[in-house]
Design a protein around this motif. Structure first.
Motif, PDB file in Angstrom:
ATOM      1  N   ARG A   7       0.718  -1.306  -0.050  1.00  0.00           N
ATOM      2  CA  ARG A   7      -0.083  -0.087  -0.187  1.00  0.00           C
ATOM      3  C   ARG A   7       0.749   1.474   0.063  1.00  0.00           C
ATOM      4  NH1 ARG A   7      -1.786   4.190   2.893  1.00  0.00           N
ATOM      5  NH2 ARG A   7      -0.561   3.643   4.733  1.00  0.00           N
ATOM      6  N   VAL A   8       1.881   1.324   0.972  1.00  0.00           N
ATOM      7  CA  VAL A   8       2.716   2.316   0.923  1.00  0.00           C
ATOM      8  C   VAL A   8       3.445   2.618  -0.481  1.00  0.00           C
ATOM      9  CG1 VAL A   8       5.044   3.080   1.800  1.00  0.00           C
ATOM     10  CG2 VAL A   8       3.116   2.223   3.484  1.00  0.00           C
ATOM     11  N   ILE A   9       3.952   1.720  -0.915  1.00  0.00           N
ATOM     12  CA  ILE A   9       4.566   1.569  -2.339  1.00  0.00           C
ATOM     13  C   ILE A   9       3.830   2.422  -3.479  1.00  0.00           C
ATOM     14  CG2 ILE A   9       5.152   0.493  -4.390  1.00  0.00           C
ATOM     15  CD1 ILE A   9       6.523  -1.737  -2.596  1.00  0.00           C
ATOM     16  N   GLY A  10       2.372   2.223  -3.251  1.00  0.00           N
ATOM     17  CA  GLY A  10       1.457   3.006  -4.099  1.00  0.00           C
ATOM     18  C   GLY A  10       1.328   4.165  -3.815  1.00  0.00           C
ATOM     19  N   VAL A  11       1.168   4.644  -2.452  1.00  0.00           N
ATOM     20  CA  VAL A  11       1.100   6.311  -1.981  1.00  0.00           C
ATOM     21  C   VAL A  11       2.353   6.734  -2.416  1.00  0.00           C
ATOM     22  CG1 VAL A  11       1.051   7.364   0.204  1.00  0.00           C
ATOM     23  CG2 VAL A  11      -0.412   5.340   0.047  1.00  0.00           C
ATOM     24  N   LEU A  12       3.465   6.135  -2.341  1.00  0.00           N
ATOM     25  CA  LEU A  12       4.634   6.940  -2.633  1.00  0.00           C
ATOM     26  C   LEU A  12       4.782   7.098  -4.174  1.00  0.00           C
ATOM     27  CD1 LEU A  12       7.293   5.226  -0.330  1.00  0.00           C
ATOM     28  CD2 LEU A  12       6.029   7.513   0.016  1.00  0.00           C
TER      29      LEU A  12
END
Length: 76
Positions: A34-39
Protein backbone atom coordinates in the motif's frame (compact mmCIF):
# COMPACT_ATOMS: atom_id res chain seq x y z
CA UNK A 1 25.54 9.23 7.76
CA UNK A 2 24.80 11.36 4.72
CA UNK A 3 25.39 10.50 1.10
CA UNK A 4 25.50 12.69 -1.95
CA UNK A 5 22.77 11.66 -4.35
CA UNK A 6 23.80 12.62 -7.91
CA UNK A 7 20.28 12.50 -9.37
CA UNK A 8 18.76 14.97 -6.95
CA UNK A 9 22.00 16.81 -6.18
CA UNK A 10 21.08 16.73 -2.50
CA UNK A 11 22.54 15.10 0.57
CA UNK A 12 20.53 12.13 1.75
CA UNK A 13 20.52 10.94 5.33
CA UNK A 14 20.81 7.17 4.92
CA UNK A 15 20.12 6.58 8.62
CA UNK A 16 16.74 8.36 8.33
CA UNK A 17 15.95 6.39 5.18
CA UNK A 18 16.87 3.09 6.87
CA UNK A 19 14.75 3.90 9.94
CA UNK A 20 11.78 4.73 7.75
CA UNK A 21 12.14 1.48 5.80
CA UNK A 22 12.47 -0.52 8.99
CA UNK A 23 9.32 1.03 10.48
CA UNK A 24 7.37 0.42 7.28
CA UNK A 25 8.57 -3.17 6.86
CA UNK A 26 7.52 -4.02 10.42
CA UNK A 27 3.96 -3.24 9.34
CA UNK A 28 3.92 -6.21 6.99
CA UNK A 29 3.72 -7.07 3.33
CA UNK A 30 0.25 -5.69 2.67
CA UNK A 31 1.06 -2.35 4.25
CA UNK A 32 4.36 -2.05 2.36
CA UNK A 33 2.49 -2.75 -0.89
CA UNK A 34 0.00 0.00 0.00
CA UNK A 35 2.81 2.39 0.94
CA UNK A 36 4.54 1.80 -2.40
CA UNK A 37 1.35 2.93 -4.15
CA UNK A 38 1.09 6.00 -1.93
CA UNK A 39 4.71 6.97 -2.57
CA UNK A 40 4.32 6.40 -6.32
CA UNK A 41 1.53 9.01 -6.24
CA UNK A 42 3.83 11.42 -4.36
CA UNK A 43 1.45 11.44 -1.42
CA UNK A 44 2.62 12.09 2.12
CA UNK A 45 2.90 9.49 4.86
CA UNK A 46 3.52 10.07 8.56
CA UNK A 47 6.59 7.81 8.32
CA UNK A 48 8.15 9.95 5.58
CA UNK A 49 7.32 13.35 7.12
CA UNK A 50 10.97 14.08 7.98
CA UNK A 51 12.32 13.12 4.55
CA UNK A 52 12.87 15.31 1.53
CA UNK A 53 11.73 14.35 -1.97
CA UNK A 54 14.99 12.58 -2.86
CA UNK A 55 14.91 10.57 0.38
CA UNK A 56 11.27 9.59 -0.22
CA UNK A 57 12.23 8.44 -3.71
CA UNK A 58 15.02 6.35 -2.20
CA UNK A 59 12.59 4.80 0.32
CA UNK A 60 10.29 3.92 -2.58
CA UNK A 61 13.15 2.42 -4.59
CA UNK A 62 14.38 0.34 -1.66
CA UNK A 63 10.87 -0.88 -0.76
CA UNK A 64 10.40 -2.05 -4.35
CA UNK A 65 13.70 -3.94 -4.18
CA UNK A 66 12.65 -5.56 -0.90
CA UNK A 67 9.27 -6.57 -2.28
CA UNK A 68 10.82 -7.95 -5.48
CA UNK A 69 12.18 -10.94 -3.55
CA UNK A 70 8.68 -12.29 -3.12
CA UNK A 71 7.61 -14.62 -5.91
CA UNK A 72 4.01 -13.39 -5.77
CA UNK A 73 2.19 -10.29 -4.54
CA UNK A 74 0.70 -10.10 -1.06
CA UNK A 75 -2.96 -10.97 -0.73
CA UNK A 76 -5.03 -7.80 -0.64
Amino acid sequence: MQFYHPHGATRMDQAKINRCIEVLCHKGCREVTRVIGVLERDEALPETAGLDAAECAEVLRELKVIMAVYDRPCDA
